[in-house]
Design a protein around this motif. Sequence first.
Motif, short mmCIF file in Angstrom:
data_model
loop_
_atom_site.label_atom_id
_atom_site.label_comp_id
_atom_site.label_asym_id
_atom_site.label_seq_id
_atom_site.Cartn_x
_atom_site.Cartn_y
_atom_site.Cartn_z
N SER A 5 3.28 16.05 -3.61
CA SER A 5 2.60 14.89 -2.84
C SER A 5 1.41 15.63 -2.37
O SER A 5 1.23 16.50 -1.75
N TYR A 16 -5.47 4.84 -8.00
CA TYR A 16 -4.97 4.73 -6.69
C TYR A 16 -5.04 5.94 -5.79
O TYR A 16 -4.63 5.67 -4.64
N LYS A 20 -3.97 6.70 -1.69
CA LYS A 20 -2.46 7.15 -1.89
C LYS A 20 -1.95 7.00 -0.62
O LYS A 20 -0.71 6.69 -0.37
N LEU A 23 -1.28 3.47 0.54
CA LEU A 23 -0.29 2.94 -0.22
C LEU A 23 1.16 3.61 0.30
O LEU A 23 2.14 2.70 0.71
N LEU A 24 1.14 4.69 0.47
CA LEU A 24 2.65 5.40 0.88
C LEU A 24 2.78 4.99 2.50
O LEU A 24 4.02 4.76 2.78
N LEU A 27 4.36 1.33 2.04
CA LEU A 27 5.57 1.33 1.26
C LEU A 27 6.50 2.01 2.41
O LEU A 27 7.66 1.46 2.23
N ARG A 28 6.35 2.81 3.10
CA ARG A 28 7.16 3.33 4.33
C ARG A 28 7.58 2.06 5.16
O ARG A 28 8.69 1.72 5.69
N GLU A 31 9.84 -0.40 3.36
CA GLU A 31 11.19 0.12 3.34
C GLU A 31 11.99 -0.30 4.51
O GLU A 31 13.05 -0.54 4.56
N VAL A 64 0.90 -4.43 -1.74
CA VAL A 64 0.90 -3.16 -2.64
C VAL A 64 0.62 -3.08 -4.02
O VAL A 64 -0.27 -2.47 -4.51
#
Lengths: 104, 104, 104, 104
Positions: A5, A16, A20, A23-24, A27-28, A31, A64
């Motif tokens: 990572s 992307y 990055k 986006l991460l 996404l966290r 989730e 996203v």
Amino acid sequence: MSETSDSVTAHEGHGYVGHKEDLLKRLRRAEGQVRGVHRMVEEDQYCLDILTQVSAATKALERVALVLLDDHLSHCVATAAEEGGEVAAAKLQEASAAIARLVR
Amino acid sequence: MSETSDSVTAHEGHGYVGHKEDLLKRLRRAEGQVRGVHRMVEEDQYCLDILTQVSAATKALERVALVLLDDHLSHCVATAAEEGGEVAAAKLQEASAAIARLVR
Amino acid sequence: MSETSDSVTAHEGHGYVGHKEDLLKRLRRAEGQVRGVHRMVEEDQYCLDILTQVSAATKALERVALVLLDDHLSHCVATAAEEGGEVAAAKLQEASAAIARLVR
Amino acid sequence: MSETSDSVTAHEGHGYVGHKEDLLKRLRRAEGQVRGVHRMVEEDQYCLDILTQVSAATKALERVALVLLDDHLSHCVATAAEEGGEVAAAKLQEASAAIARLVR
């Protein structure tokens, strides 16, 4: 995964990469929202309150998808288009198919 | 939360209680899919492959939303409608608003 | 059609009857928007300007769908629910299927 | 097409020109479907039957939107990308915004 990572070397061409971390983070959060829905169902909370939380998670994932598609168009597709020819046509075809799946 | 989960007593009137295990399984899968997307971004995988996975997670959440709404209509709304009057009207109004948010 | 239109007698039980004039007005507007898109394509106007007009027509139709569904829930379904039993269950099932098609 | 299409010369560079007849045919059908919905409401037909027809019209318009977007990407955007620079970036930005509106 830890050492890969933030190492952009492997596929540094991906559009992307510049987004990055953004986006991460999204996404966290998504989730966490899905986990929140799971907990609400487990606790027998009110259907429509759960639905509101499901919508929030879905919207986060749609965002996203749009960032990924945006990056893909302005990077992978644009690069292919500069080269022109069949590769470019195939890339555009592939991007169109992805958009169609997104819109449904 | 541990002791309340699977204890249907607290709000046993909720329509989705019969589908609870099914919903929880779907949500665990959706959570796994979102985590998969996170990993794909971290590993710099190809944009459109990630998009496909995002779509799978979104579809899974939409399915959860439809199950919840279905249960809500056939339980909460139907119960209210049997009683009739203002409470029923308010319940239907609330369900319609939830559907509108879902359709966008 | 001339003599049946505005005659609510035939199926006066339908939920949308109270919103009939509103729905007809929205549908005339949507029809005009689709005709506008047709003219823009014929005149070779710019793709994205046409897309904007297509979106307007789609949104107008979605609004019609939500009004119809809303009326259906608060009238047909509510009436069936008051009666209860298998007819009510079938009505709710049918409404849920319609919602699923709308959400996709 | 020659004399009817309000001068095809003006913008003949548009990507959808090759699909023009196909698009016009789809739009005529969509217009007919919206008119059909109007008639069904006028005749007080059953809500869910009308909803089915509304969905058909919406799907037809979505298909038109995807053809337009597809043509736009493979023509206007690809052309701009070959030239590169700020114009290309602006075109891609504009296309991404259109996709976002489509996905919502």
